[in-house]
Design an enzyme around this catalytic site. Structure first.
Site, PDB file in Angstrom:
ATOM      1  N   ASN A 124     -38.044  21.378 -30.196  1.00  0.00           N
ATOM      2  CA  ASN A 124     -36.898  21.690 -29.349  1.00  0.00           C
ATOM      3  C   ASN A 124     -36.122  20.436 -28.971  1.00  0.00           C
ATOM      4  OD1 ASN A 124     -37.331  24.445 -29.353  1.00  0.00           O
ATOM      5  ND2 ASN A 124     -38.533  24.441 -27.465  1.00  0.00           N
ATOM      6  N   GLU A 230     -38.159  28.828 -22.224  1.00  0.00           N
ATOM      7  CA  GLU A 230     -37.027  27.919 -22.349  1.00  0.00           C
ATOM      8  C   GLU A 230     -37.152  27.016 -23.571  1.00  0.00           C
ATOM      9  OE1 GLU A 230     -34.479  28.300 -20.524  1.00  0.00           O
ATOM     10  OE2 GLU A 230     -35.322  29.597 -18.976  1.00  0.00           O
ATOM     11  N   CYS A 231     -36.007  26.725 -24.175  1.00  0.00           N
ATOM     12  CA  CYS A 231     -35.994  25.845 -25.343  1.00  0.00           C
ATOM     13  C   CYS A 231     -35.890  24.382 -24.944  1.00  0.00           C
ATOM     14  CB  CYS A 231     -34.833  26.207 -26.265  1.00  0.00           C
ATOM     15  SG  CYS A 231     -33.208  25.803 -25.595  1.00  0.00           S
ATOM     16  N   GLY A 232     -35.671  24.121 -23.666  1.00  0.00           N
ATOM     17  CA  GLY A 232     -35.579  22.745 -23.203  1.00  0.00           C
ATOM     18  C   GLY A 232     -34.195  22.344 -22.755  1.00  0.00           C
TER      19      GLY A 232
END
Length: 237
Positions: A124, A230-232
């Site tokens: 990510n 969350e992807c970050g």
């Protein structure tokens, strides 16, 4: 022309957010465009319900830059959906990609998304966070619009309408919207869901870390094998 009520200044975020909660999403957008820092932009994944924010923002700022992070691993349907919405809404699309291709990253590190939570986080960072950070910096974005909603996952329940990250303000004008609100807006404006919506995909990211929703699953379980939601991007920027 929309007449906005007097609101607290940006340096009093707590009081400002209380007042913004009483406004419509449209008025929140107008307020941010009028009172926020220069160089606004909208980020979009062109996911399941992305048409809402794209339509909402371009009603008031037709030429606003729309940032799409192309990881190189999006669904074919996502690329076609982005083309469709770009043409229909006349979007000022800005596509940002990782500094290294997926093939190069795999040659160096293998399939990071198959290497547990640490591998997913590294993937990510390389394929999502870095390109988004670069986009915001190159476009000198002072007011960053997002489609974050509190009802999307347990990690987003405390999402404020306006947040400050360094000198940049992050605006989530539909933070308090429900799935019903989304559906009503899309129906009223004849907006399409992502093509994979009808196949049970409720949160759509990369092809290798996205699953359709199945009985007994939470929406957030459909991403990253259930390790995280969350992807970050919204954790680190």
């Amino acid at each position: 022309m929309t007449v906005l009520p007097a609101l607290p200044p940006l340096d009093d975020l707590e009081t400002l957010n209380v007042h913004l909660e009483t406004l419509s999403a449209e008025n929140r957008v107008c307020w941010a465009l009028e009172r926020g820092p220069d160089h606004p932009a909208l980020s979009s994944s062109f996911g399941a319900q992305s048409a809402v924010m794209l339509h909402l923002l371009t009603r008031f700022a037709p030429d606003i830059p729309v940032i799409l992070v192309d990881t190189g691993y999006l669904f074919p349907e996502t690329y076609r959906f982005a083309d469709t919405l770009t043409e229909r809404l006349k979007l000022n699309l800005k596509v940002y990609q990782p500094l290294r291709s997926g093939a190069w990253t795999e040659a160096r590190h293998g399939r990071l998304w198959e290497q547990g939570i640490d591998g997913i986080n590294q993937y990510n960072t390389l394929h999502k966070v870095e390109p988004m950070r670069r986009a915001l910096e190159e476009l000198q974005v002072g007011t960053w619009f997002t489609g974050l909603r509190r009802g999307q996952s347990s990690t987003r329940t405390q999402t404020s309408i306006v947040q400050q990250r360094d000198e940049r303000y992050k605006i989530s004008p539909i933070a308090d919207w429900t799935d019903r609100d989304i559906w009503e807006y899309m129906k009223h404006h004849d907006l399409p869901y992502h093509p994979l919506w009808e196949q049970g995909y409720v949160s759509i990211g990369d092809i290798h870390t996205t699953r359709p929703l199945e009985p007994g699953m939470r929406e957030e379980d459909t991403r990253f094998f259930g390790f995280k939601r969350e992807c970050g991007i919204h954790e680190n920027i």
